[in-house]
Write a protein that holds these residues in place. Structure first.
Motif, PDB file in Angstrom:
ATOM      1  N   PHE A 151      46.615  48.000  35.171  1.00 22.68           N
ATOM      2  CA  PHE A 151      45.637  47.049  34.669  1.00 22.68           C
ATOM      3  C   PHE A 151      46.320  45.709  34.376  1.00 22.68           C
ATOM      4  CE2 PHE A 151      43.993  51.235  33.957  1.00 22.68           C
ATOM      5  CZ  PHE A 151      42.647  51.129  34.275  1.00 22.68           C
ATOM      6  N   ASN A 152      45.525  44.667  34.202  1.00 20.18           N
ATOM      7  CA  ASN A 152      46.056  43.303  34.136  1.00 20.18           C
ATOM      8  C   ASN A 152      45.771  42.624  32.801  1.00 20.18           C
ATOM      9  OD1 ASN A 152      43.238  43.287  34.763  1.00 20.18           O
ATOM     10  ND2 ASN A 152      43.377  41.154  35.390  1.00 20.18           N
ATOM     11  N   VAL A 153      45.606  43.412  31.726  1.00 24.08           N
ATOM     12  CA  VAL A 153      45.129  42.872  30.456  1.00 24.08           C
ATOM     13  C   VAL A 153      46.251  42.777  29.427  1.00 24.08           C
ATOM     14  CG1 VAL A 153      43.406  43.124  28.629  1.00 24.08           C
ATOM     15  CG2 VAL A 153      42.917  43.985  30.925  1.00 24.08           C
ATOM     16  N   GLU A 154      46.294  41.652  28.728  1.00 21.29           N
ATOM     17  CA  GLU A 154      47.204  41.482  27.589  1.00 21.29           C
ATOM     18  C   GLU A 154      46.460  40.758  26.477  1.00 21.29           C
ATOM     19  OE1 GLU A 154      50.036  42.691  27.020  1.00 21.29           O
ATOM     20  OE2 GLU A 154      50.990  43.122  28.959  1.00 21.29           O
ATOM     21  N   LEU A 181      43.690  38.123  27.670  1.00 17.54           N
ATOM     22  CA  LEU A 181      43.967  37.421  28.917  1.00 17.54           C
ATOM     23  C   LEU A 181      44.008  38.422  30.066  1.00 17.54           C
ATOM     24  CD1 LEU A 181      46.976  35.145  27.814  1.00 17.54           C
ATOM     25  CD2 LEU A 181      44.537  34.598  27.697  1.00 17.54           C
ATOM     26  N   GLY A 182      43.629  37.954  31.253  1.00 20.44           N
ATOM     27  CA  GLY A 182      43.717  38.796  32.440  1.00 20.44           C
ATOM     28  C   GLY A 182      44.587  38.137  33.486  1.00 20.44           C
ATOM     29  N   LYS A 183      45.647  38.808  33.919  1.00 22.12           N
ATOM     30  CA  LYS A 183      46.529  38.228  34.930  1.00 22.12           C
ATOM     31  C   LYS A 183      45.776  38.073  36.240  1.00 22.12           C
ATOM     32  CE  LYS A 183      51.161  38.413  36.893  1.00 22.12           C
ATOM     33  NZ  LYS A 183      52.457  39.132  36.935  1.00 22.12           N
ATOM     34  N   THR A 224      40.984  44.607  39.715  1.00 15.67           N
ATOM     35  CA  THR A 224      40.208  43.767  38.796  1.00 15.67           C
ATOM     36  C   THR A 224      40.858  42.401  38.580  1.00 15.67           C
ATOM     37  OG1 THR A 224      41.343  44.671  36.850  1.00 15.67           O
ATOM     38  CG2 THR A 224      39.316  45.783  37.566  1.00 15.67           C
ATOM     39  N   GLY A 225      41.948  42.102  39.280  1.00 16.15           N
ATOM     40  CA  GLY A 225      42.726  40.901  38.989  1.00 16.15           C
ATOM     41  C   GLY A 225      42.195  39.603  39.553  1.00 16.15           C
ATOM     42  N   ARG A 226      41.216  39.654  40.455  1.00 16.41           N
ATOM     43  CA  ARG A 226      40.711  38.418  41.056  1.00 16.41           C
ATOM     44  C   ARG A 226      39.957  37.564  40.043  1.00 16.41           C
ATOM     45  NH1 ARG A 226      39.040  38.245  47.093  1.00 16.41           N
ATOM     46  NH2 ARG A 226      37.609  36.683  46.271  1.00 16.41           N
ATOM     47  N   PHE A 227      40.137  36.261  40.166  1.00 11.93           N
ATOM     48  CA  PHE A 227      39.306  35.306  39.430  1.00 11.93           C
ATOM     49  C   PHE A 227      38.770  34.318  40.449  1.00 11.93           C
ATOM     50  CE2 PHE A 227      39.258  31.162  36.941  1.00 11.93           C
ATOM     51  CZ  PHE A 227      37.965  31.370  36.468  1.00 11.93           C
ATOM     52  N   ASP A 228      37.475  34.376  40.700  1.00 11.00           N
ATOM     53  CA  ASP A 228      36.870  33.560  41.752  1.00 11.00           C
ATOM     54  C   ASP A 228      36.340  32.238  41.242  1.00 11.00           C
ATOM     55  OD1 ASP A 228      37.079  35.459  44.067  1.00 11.00           O
ATOM     56  OD2 ASP A 228      35.980  36.725  42.656  1.00 11.00           O
ATOM     57  N   GLY A 229      36.235  32.087  39.924  1.00  9.18           N
ATOM     58  CA  GLY A 229      35.905  30.804  39.346  1.00  9.18           C
ATOM     59  C   GLY A 229      34.447  30.405  39.479  1.00  9.18           C
ATOM     60  N   TYR A 230      34.223  29.096  39.458  1.00 10.93           N
ATOM     61  CA  TYR A 230      32.884  28.533  39.416  1.00 10.93           C
ATOM     62  C   TYR A 230      32.633  27.658  40.645  1.00 10.93           C
ATOM     63  CZ  TYR A 230      33.706  29.815  34.550  1.00 10.93           C
ATOM     64  OH  TYR A 230      34.032  30.496  33.412  1.00 10.93           O
ATOM     65  N   ALA A 231      31.370  27.262  40.806  1.00 14.10           N
ATOM     66  CA  ALA A 231      31.024  26.392  41.924  1.00 14.10           C
ATOM     67  C   ALA A 231      31.778  25.064  41.839  1.00 14.10           C
ATOM     68  CB  ALA A 231      29.512  26.151  41.944  1.00 14.10           C
ATOM     69  N   LYS A 232      32.039  24.579  40.614  1.00 11.33           N
ATOM     70  CA  LYS A 232      32.786  23.336  40.419  1.00 11.33           C
ATOM     71  C   LYS A 232      34.241  23.673  40.093  1.00 11.33           C
ATOM     72  CE  LYS A 232      30.773  19.913  38.293  1.00 11.33           C
ATOM     73  NZ  LYS A 232      30.080  19.071  37.283  1.00 11.33           N
ATOM     74  N   LYS A 233      35.172  23.191  40.904  1.00 16.67           N
ATOM     75  CA  LYS A 233      36.584  23.566  40.775  1.00 16.67           C
ATOM     76  C   LYS A 233      37.174  23.155  39.430  1.00 16.67           C
ATOM     77  CE  LYS A 233      37.669  23.685  45.705  1.00 16.67           C
ATOM     78  NZ  LYS A 233      38.518  23.142  46.810  1.00 16.67           N
ATOM     79  N   GLU A 234      36.719  21.998  38.899  1.00 17.62           N
ATOM     80  CA  GLU A 234      37.286  21.545  37.620  1.00 17.62           C
ATOM     81  C   GLU A 234      36.947  22.506  36.487  1.00 17.62           C
ATOM     82  OE1 GLU A 234      33.650  18.817  38.472  1.00 17.62           O
ATOM     83  OE2 GLU A 234      35.218  19.891  39.579  1.00 17.62           O
ATOM     84  N   GLU A 235      35.791  23.182  36.574  1.00 17.81           N
ATOM     85  CA  GLU A 235      35.421  24.183  35.567  1.00 17.81           C
ATOM     86  C   GLU A 235      36.325  25.403  35.691  1.00 17.81           C
ATOM     87  OE1 GLU A 235      33.478  23.669  33.222  1.00 17.81           O
ATOM     88  OE2 GLU A 235      32.085  22.088  33.797  1.00 17.81           O
ATOM     89  N   THR A 236      36.700  25.733  36.916  1.00 19.82           N
ATOM     90  CA  THR A 236      37.574  26.885  37.155  1.00 19.82           C
ATOM     91  C   THR A 236      38.924  26.687  36.487  1.00 19.82           C
ATOM     92  OG1 THR A 236      36.485  27.331  39.270  1.00 19.82           O
ATOM     93  CG2 THR A 236      38.688  28.264  38.952  1.00 19.82           C
ATOM     94  N   GLU A 237      39.499  25.500  36.647  1.00 23.47           N
ATOM     95  CA  GLU A 237      40.844  25.242  36.118  1.00 23.47           C
ATOM     96  C   GLU A 237      40.885  25.350  34.599  1.00 23.47           C
ATOM     97  OE1 GLU A 237      44.797  24.809  36.331  1.00 23.47           O
ATOM     98  OE2 GLU A 237      43.438  25.015  38.042  1.00 23.47           O
ATOM     99  N   LYS A 238      39.778  25.022  33.933  1.00 30.20           N
ATOM    100  CA  LYS A 238      39.740  25.077  32.470  1.00 30.20           C
ATOM    101  C   LYS A 238      39.916  26.501  31.941  1.00 30.20           C
ATOM    102  CE  LYS A 238      36.654  21.063  31.925  1.00 30.20           C
ATOM    103  NZ  LYS A 238      35.283  20.643  31.489  1.00 30.20           N
TER     104      LYS A 238
END
Length: 600
Positions: A369-372, A403-405, A414-428
């Motif tokens: 798992f990827n959780v801390e 946090l999830g690695k 479960t480790g993928r993070f696909d983010g949001y439609a707007k890239k700047e929101e993803t980085e936050k």
């Protein structure tokens, strides 16, 4: 916990975890398979199984698939396909599931729009979707009209379920399409990395964000719940949650629709009709969220509340103080509490049903798992970093941010993070250089703690926890203590600013039976149950609690209104340090508190 119980819990975890991880790994390895393929296969192999029950209707898998094929052909006729977005705004009913399945069958993306939105927030969601077409339920035409003049681009409106002036009538157009099997190459360029859905965040702290749900995430979310509940084609999932949200529209429906079982749809949750429906449709599963279980507990006894066939309730937000009373009163054999977010990569499940826990990762299974959980600075709302610049892992039972690695490794699916439609929101949402240079972790925005046995417990949402008298106050823990006081139906706890005082003073908005509380007994009880700094300084008695469409308490407006009697028509009380009791707040007392006359 006794040895026999611990061994039993270990066995339960191993079986469920292996079942889940096996399904998720298989999905990651088959890069071309999508939910559309799953339904097409079930329509061929189990055509007469009932896929959807709704009111007096029942759709088989063959009918569900055929109706979605009509939608897919319509999408293609509009010149849409891979990379294009179609917005969908409709109340819960079979056509909702048919519509978004048809959209993704054509290779396009369905943007699932919150049915409660109007005006600016609705326009914002439609604007960031980049959709040029919207499928609109006729019942929501008025909502849409409030936002139409704020759209950044013209949208072609297709109405279903009735006619609306100025919009295209979609129903006869669909009726003219064939429900036959789609061409084999209709999704030839679509992979699991392409977006299937946009699902929007709740927007409780700002405008909603459009979370990307690629086909691989859609499949893994559904498979995880099917595996966690051990669902079969004999199961029937009762869905009262909105289909525009991931809990109801992905996790709940996917639990049974991936294995040939049924979903039972209701337009909106009704505590009054819940048990009638559960018995009528022979539900075996239901999905809860937020305060739904508390609403059921607050209803009068129902003649059918123990005559159902429910074997399991799955969801998140079942508070510890009502966990056992809920199970006992309604004869629910098993509760599967989980923790996760639509866009997040931290996924936990409490497979053995330990009350209050949101999941478990034993030490021996940690590598899978990827959780801390890391130490957290409440005042600055940032993880604590040590002299070396890296984050510090929290001690057992210490609250910290989960946090999830971020990985793209099939071994940790479960480790993928696909983010949001707007890239700047993803980085936050990404925290970098956490434990080593170059690593990247998803910030959940939640405070959790993990005990020595590996169980995780939700503490609070970051931003909800506040500091008062130099101490951290977890709003969820205060709300838990308040909720068990006789006469309290609901409690929403938050911190408010008091001029001249450091930190924020605790305030509780309470829905009480008959609209009143025994304030003396309440104060005494709070002093017994809570440390001095956590006892609410202010109380607000409300006739009903304002919640989101997914039954989460709204706090933003309550925090803004604070304890100002000129802004609030409802009764407000102050825990007076001089009189040592809760006293009504009028404009005179408000002025004295704000001037610093009372040393809080």
């Amino acid at each position: 916990m006794g040895l026999v119980k611990r061994i039993g819990n270990e066995i339960t975890f191993v079986r469920a975890a292996l079942r889940s991880l096996g399904k998720l790994k298989a999905i990651r390895e088959d890069t071309s398979h999508t939910f559309s393929d799953t339904i097409e296969k079930l329509a061929a192999e189990k055509p007469n199984n009932i896929a959807i029950y709704f009111e007096d209707r029942a759709l088989t898998y063959r009918e569900y698939n055929e109706e979605a094929n009509r939608y897919a052909r319509w999408v293609k006729d509009q010149g849409l396909g891979r990379g294009d977005v179609v917005a969908l705004m409709m109340e819960n009913r079979p056509e909702y599931l048919i519509a978004w399945l048809g959209i993704v069958k054509a290779g396009a993306t369905a943007a699932l729009i919150n049915t409660n939105l109007t005006k600016g927030p609705l326009a914002h969601c439609l604007n960031i979707s980049n959709a040029n077409h919207i499928v609109l339920g006729a019942e929501l035409a008025e909502n849409y009209s409030t936002a139409a003049d704020q759209l950044e681009r013209p949208m072609t409106v297709w109405v279903t379920g009735g006619q609306v002036q100025g919009a295209n009538d979609l129903d006869p157009v669909l009726a003219g399409q064939s429900g036959d099997a789609l061409p084999a190459d209709i999704r030839k360029d679509v992979t699991q990395d392409d977006d299937a859905l946009f699902i929007y965040t709740s927007g409780t702290t700002g405008n909603p964000k459009a979370a990307r749900i690629p086909h691989v995430r859609l499949s893994t979310m559904m498979a995880a719940f099917a595996a966690g509940t051990n669902a079969t084609e004999k199961d029937r999932m009762y869905v009262v949650l909105p289909l525009y949200h991931s809990a109801g529209g992905v996790c709940a429906v996917g639990t049974t629709l991936t294995v040939g079982g049924s979903v039972i749809l209701r337009r909106k949750f009704s505590a009054t009709h819940f048990w009638d429906d559960a018995v009528k449709y022979k539900a075996t599963l239901f999905q809860y969220i937020g305060e739904l279980c508390r609403y059921l507990l607050n209803t009068e006894k129902h003649p059918k509340e123990r005559k159902h066939k429910l074997r399991l309730a799955v969801g998140n937000g079942l508070r510890p103080e009502i966990w056992k009373p809920f199970q006992k009163r309604f004869r629910i054999p098993r509760v599967l509490e989980f923790y996760g977010a639509t866009e997040g990569n931290v996924a936990l499940m409490n497979f053995d049903g330990t009350p209050g826990a949101v999941g478990r990762i034993p030490a021996w299974a940690k590598s899978k798992f990827n959780v801390e959980i890391v130490k957290f600075d409440i005042e600055n709302e940032q993880p604590v970093r040590g002299p070396d610049g890296f984050c510090i892992k929290a001690e057992p039972n210490e609250a910290g941010e989960a946090l999830g690695k971020i990985t793209n490794d099939p071994e940790t699916p479960t480790g993928r993070f696909d983010g949001y439609a707007k890239k700047e929101e993803t980085e936050k949402k990404i925290l970098r250089d956490v434990f080593e240079k170059g690593d990247a972790w998803f910030r959940t925005g939640d405070l959790l703690r993990q005990d020595k046995l590996g169980y995780f417990y939700f503490v609070d949402r970051i931003g909800d926890t506040f500091r008062w008298k130099g101490e951290n106050v977890a709003t969820s823990e205060v709300a838990e203590a308040i909720s068990v006081f006789p006469g309290v139906k609901e409690a929403n706890v938050y911190g408010v600013h008091v001029p001249g005082a450091d930190g924020r003073a605790g305030m509780a908005s309470i829905v009480a039976e008959n609209g009143s509380l025994d304030l003396e007994k309440f104060r005494n009880q709070m002093q017994k149950e809570l440390p001095d700094y956590a006892v609410p300084v202010f109380l607000r008695i409300q006739p009903e609690m304002e919640v989101t469409g997914t039954f989460k308490h709204r706090k933003v407006e309550l925090v803004k209104e604070g304890f100002d009697p000129s802004a609030i028509a409802e009764p407000i009380y102050f825990n007076c340090p001089v009189q040592k009791k809760y006293v009504p707040v009028d404009q005179h007392l408000y002025g004295k508190i704000c001037s610093g006359e009372f040393r809080l």
